[in-house]
Design an enzyme around this catalytic site. Structure first.
Site, PDB file in Angstrom:
ATOM      1  N   TYR A 161      11.273  -1.798  13.784  1.00  0.00           N
ATOM      2  CA  TYR A 161      12.449  -2.261  13.036  1.00  0.00           C
ATOM      3  C   TYR A 161      12.266  -1.903  11.574  1.00  0.00           C
ATOM      4  O   TYR A 161      11.225  -2.199  10.975  1.00  0.00           O
ATOM      5  CB  TYR A 161      12.620  -3.782  13.174  1.00  0.00           C
ATOM      6  CG  TYR A 161      13.819  -4.297  12.407  1.00  0.00           C
ATOM      7  CD1 TYR A 161      15.109  -4.020  12.840  1.00  0.00           C
ATOM      8  CD2 TYR A 161      13.667  -5.029  11.225  1.00  0.00           C
ATOM      9  CE1 TYR A 161      16.212  -4.461  12.134  1.00  0.00           C
ATOM     10  CE2 TYR A 161      14.773  -5.479  10.512  1.00  0.00           C
ATOM     11  CZ  TYR A 161      16.038  -5.189  10.973  1.00  0.00           C
ATOM     12  OH  TYR A 161      17.140  -5.622  10.273  1.00  0.00           O
ATOM     13  N   ASP A 263       6.214   1.826   6.518  1.00  0.00           N
ATOM     14  CA  ASP A 263       7.064   0.688   6.205  1.00  0.00           C
ATOM     15  C   ASP A 263       6.155  -0.528   6.069  1.00  0.00           C
ATOM     16  O   ASP A 263       5.644  -1.062   7.053  1.00  0.00           O
ATOM     17  CB  ASP A 263       8.092   0.493   7.331  1.00  0.00           C
ATOM     18  CG  ASP A 263       9.041  -0.661   7.036  1.00  0.00           C
ATOM     19  OD1 ASP A 263       8.720  -1.484   6.156  1.00  0.00           O
ATOM     20  OD2 ASP A 263      10.089  -0.745   7.701  1.00  0.00           O
ATOM     21  N   LYS A 290      10.559  -7.889   0.624  1.00  0.00           N
ATOM     22  CA  LYS A 290      10.034  -9.234   0.887  1.00  0.00           C
ATOM     23  C   LYS A 290       9.163  -9.782  -0.257  1.00  0.00           C
ATOM     24  O   LYS A 290       9.695 -10.178  -1.273  1.00  0.00           O
ATOM     25  CB  LYS A 290       9.319  -9.258   2.232  1.00  0.00           C
ATOM     26  CG  LYS A 290      10.290  -8.844   3.382  1.00  0.00           C
ATOM     27  CD  LYS A 290       9.942  -9.478   4.680  1.00  0.00           C
ATOM     28  CE  LYS A 290      10.661  -8.858   5.850  1.00  0.00           C
ATOM     29  NZ  LYS A 290      11.819  -9.560   6.313  1.00  0.00           N
TER      30      LYS A 290
HETATM   31  N1  PMP Z   1      11.393  -3.059   7.517  1.00  0.00           N
HETATM   32  C1  PMP Z   1      10.707  -4.036   8.122  1.00  0.00           C
HETATM   33  C2  PMP Z   1       9.367  -3.735   8.682  1.00  0.00           C
HETATM   34  C3  PMP Z   1      11.236  -5.324   8.214  1.00  0.00           C
HETATM   35  O1  PMP Z   1      10.548  -6.281   8.832  1.00  0.00           O
HETATM   36  C4  PMP Z   1      12.493  -5.585   7.641  1.00  0.00           C
HETATM   37  C5  PMP Z   1      13.117  -6.960   7.684  1.00  0.00           C
HETATM   38  N2  PMP Z   1      12.604  -7.868   8.515  1.00  0.00           N
HETATM   39  C6  PMP Z   1      13.166  -4.532   7.035  1.00  0.00           C
HETATM   40  C7  PMP Z   1      12.593  -3.296   6.974  1.00  0.00           C
HETATM   41  C8  PMP Z   1      14.530  -4.750   6.444  1.00  0.00           C
HETATM   42  O2  PMP Z   1      14.422  -5.540   5.319  1.00  0.00           O
HETATM   43  P1  PMP Z   1      15.723  -6.311   4.759  1.00  0.00           P
HETATM   44  O3  PMP Z   1      15.989  -7.413   5.733  1.00  0.00           O
HETATM   45  O4  PMP Z   1      15.291  -6.772   3.411  1.00  0.00           O
HETATM   46  O5  PMP Z   1      16.815  -5.305   4.721  1.00  0.00           O
END
Ligand code: PMP
Length: 461
Positions: A161, A263, A290
C-alpha cells in the site's frame, strides 16, 4: 458444524453487545453523521461494524471516547504519532507558529530546518521536497523516477500500500481468485474508478521473491522506471522484507538502471535513520510522511541530488505544486517531533514493540490458538493463520472474522489497535502499558476461543 456456528454467533453477540453498551454516544453521533457524510464516514479505515468509535481527546498514550471510556492507543493514527497525543513540545511548537500565521505563499526557514533534520539522518537522502500526504510522496517519487529514466512502468509488490493515486492502488487487497499465479500476479485495481489503462503500466510481483523480480527486471529493463517497496509491508500485515531480498532488490535495480524507491511512510519510525538503516540499503528515492509532521498532515520525498534536482527551479524545473507544501505549522510540529525522537527514544519504542509482540506470542501459546505475530521493532501485526507470513497471500488466508472480533474484544478491554491487527507503541508508553495490553489480548483470545472449531488449523490441539 451447526453447533460450531451457534457458538460463533453467541461469541459475536456478546462481543458486539458489550461494545454497543459501552459506546451509545458514538452510535448516536454516527447515526447523525450519515446525513452529510456518506455512511457517516470520511476515511475508509475508521469505519467498522456495528458503529465506529468517536474519540473526544487524546493525551499521551491514552485516548478517551465520547462515552468517557479510556483506551491505551496502540494505533497512533496508523503509526504517525510517535510521541502519542498532545506531546508538549509539539503542542508548544504549533501554538507558537499558529500565532505567527498558518500558511504563507512564500518560503519559510523552518522548511530547510526540517529538511536538514531528515536528510541528516537518512544516508540516501541528499535533498527533499515536502508535500501533504504519503500519497503525494509516493506519487511524486514515482513521477520523478519516470522523468529521470524516461520509462513508464512501475513494479510494485502484491499487497503493498502506497496511498491512493491510481497506479499504486493496484493489487493492494486483490481477491485471491482474481490475483493470478503466485509468482506472476495479475494487476488488480483496488477500487472502481481506476482506469484499465493504468494497469498496463503497473507490474505486480510477490514480496520476498527474488527470482520473480530478478527475472522480470532483466527481461524488461528498458521499460521499467522503478521498483516501489516498503522495507516492512505495513498494510499487508507488518511483513518484513527478508534482508537478502532488499539487498538483492538494490543490486538488481542498480545493475539494470532501474530506480529503487523505498516507501518509509510507516517504517521511518523503526530506526533513527529509517528502516533502510537497519537493512543497510540505500534507495535512489524515499517516500516519507506520518511521523515527520509531528501529527499534522504531511508528506515528503527525497533522494539522490541528481534525481531531486529535476525539481529545482534552477535546474530541471519540474513542477511540484501544492498550496500547503512545506506548511509552516506542519514544519514546526515536525521539527519538534523529530528533534525529540532521539536514538534512545527510538530504541525505547522498539523495545516496547518487542515486549508486546513476545507477550502476544506467549498468549497464543498459552491459549493454544495458532496465530502469527509478524513485524519489526515498534511495528507489528497479529495474524490468525497457522503458517509463516512472508507475503500478501500468506496473510490474506487469515480468518478475517476472528480479526474483526478481536478488534472489538480489545476495544471492550480498553485497548485501541487497528482492525487488521496492527499495533505500534509510542515513545511515551511504559512497560506497564504494554503488559496491560498483553493481559487484555490473552483475555480476548480466551473469549474468542469457542469461535474456533476444534478441527480448525487455528487451534493448536
Ligand atoms: N505509504 C504507506 C506505506 C502508508 O502506510 C500510507 C498510509 N497508511 C501511505 C503511503 C499513504 O499515506 P497518506 O495516508 O498520508 O496519504
Amino acid at each position: 458444524m451447526s453447533e460450531h456456528w451457534d457458538k460463533v454467533s453467541e461469541v459475536r453477540d456478546v462481543i458486539e453487545s458489550t461494545y454497543r453498551r459501552r459506546t451509545p454516544r458514538s452510535a448516536e453521533l454516527h447515526a447523525a453523521a450519515q446525513r452529510y457524510l456518506p455512511g457517516g464516514d470520511t476515511r475508509t479505515i475508521t469505519f467498522f461494524d456495528p458503529h465506529p468509535l468517536y474519540t473526544e481527546r487524546g493525551q499521551g498514550c491514552r485516548l478517551y471516547d465520547v462515552d468517557g471510556n479510556e483506551y491505551i492507543d496502540f494505533l497512533n493514527n496508523y503509526t504517525s504519532l510517535i510521541h502519542g497525543h498532545a506531546f508538549p513540545p509539539v503542542v508548544e511548537a504549533i501554538a507558537r507558529q499558529a500565532a505567527l500565521g498558518t500558511a504563507y505563499a512564500a518560503c519559510a526557514e523552518n522548511q530547510q530546518q526540517l529538511a536538514e533534520l531528515i536528510a541528516g539522518r537518512v544516508a540516501s537522502v541528499d535533498q527533499i521536497r515536502f508535500c501533504n500526504s504519503g500519497t503525494e510522496a509516493t506519487m511524486n517519487a514515482v513521477r520523478a523516477a519516470r522523468a529521470f529514466t524516461g520509462r513508464d512502468k512501475l513494479i510494485k509488490m502484491e499487497g503493498g500500500y502506497h496511498g491512493t493515486h491510481d497506479p499504486v492502488e493496484v493489487s493492494v487487497h486483490p481477491a485471491l481468485d482474481q490475483a493470478g499465479p503466485a509468482s506472476h500476479p495479475n494487476p488488480v485495481p483496488d477500487s472502481p474508478g481506476i482506469p484499465s489503462s493504468v494497469l498496463g503500466d503497473v507490474i505486480v510481483v510477490p514480496f520476498n521473491d527474488r527470482e520473480a523480480v530478478g527475472d522480470l527486471i532483466r527481461q524488461r529493463r528498458d521499460e521499467i522506471a522503478a521498483v516501489l517497496v516498503e522495507p516492512v509491508m505495513g498494510v499487508a500485515g507488518a511483513i518484513p522484507a527478508e534482508r537478502e531480498y532488499l539487498s538483492y532488490l538494490r543490486q538488481v535495480t542498480a545493475e539494470n538502471g532501474v530506480l529503487l524507491i523505498c516507501d518509509e511512510v510507516m517504517t521511518f519510525r523503526l530506526d533513527w535513520g529509517g528502516a533502510q538503516a537497519i537493512y543497510e540499503v540505500e534507495p535512489d528515492l524515499t517516500a516519507l510522511a506520518k511521523i515527520i509532521g509531528g501529527g499534522l498532515p504531511v508528506g515528503a520525498f527525497g533522494g539522490r541530488r541528481e534525481i531531486m534536482s529535476l525539481f529545482s527551479p534552477l535546474e530541471g524545473g519540474m513542477s511540484q505544486s501544492g498550496t500547503f507544501n512545506g506548511n509552516p505549522l506542519t514544519m514546526a510540529a515536525g521539527i519538534a517531533a523529530m528533534g525529540a525522537l532521539t536514538r534512545e527514544r527510538v530504541a525505547h519504542c522498539n523495545a516496547l514493540g518487542d515486549r508486546l509482540a513476545d507477550g502476544f506470542r506467549a498468549a497464543f501459546e498459552e491459549t493454544e490458538i495458532r496465530g502469527q505475530v509478524t513485524g519489526l521493532g515498534s511495528l507489528f501485526n497479529v495474524h490468525f493463520v497457522a503458517g509463516p507470513v512472508r507475503n500478501y497471500r500468506d496473510a490474506a488466508s487469515a480468518d478475517k472474522e476472528l480479526s474483526r472480533l478481536l478488534h472489538l474484544a480489545l476495544l471492550n478491554r480498553g485497548i485501541f489497535a487497528a482492525r487488521r491487527g496492527m499495533f505500534n507503541p509510542s515513545t511515551v508508553m511504559a512497560e506497564a502499558d504494554v503488559d496491560q495490553a498483553v493481559a487484555a489480548f490473552k483475555d480476548a483470545l480466551l473469549e474468542l476461543k469457542p469461535c474456533i472449531e476444534k478441527s480448525s488449523p487455528h487451534l493448536l490441539t
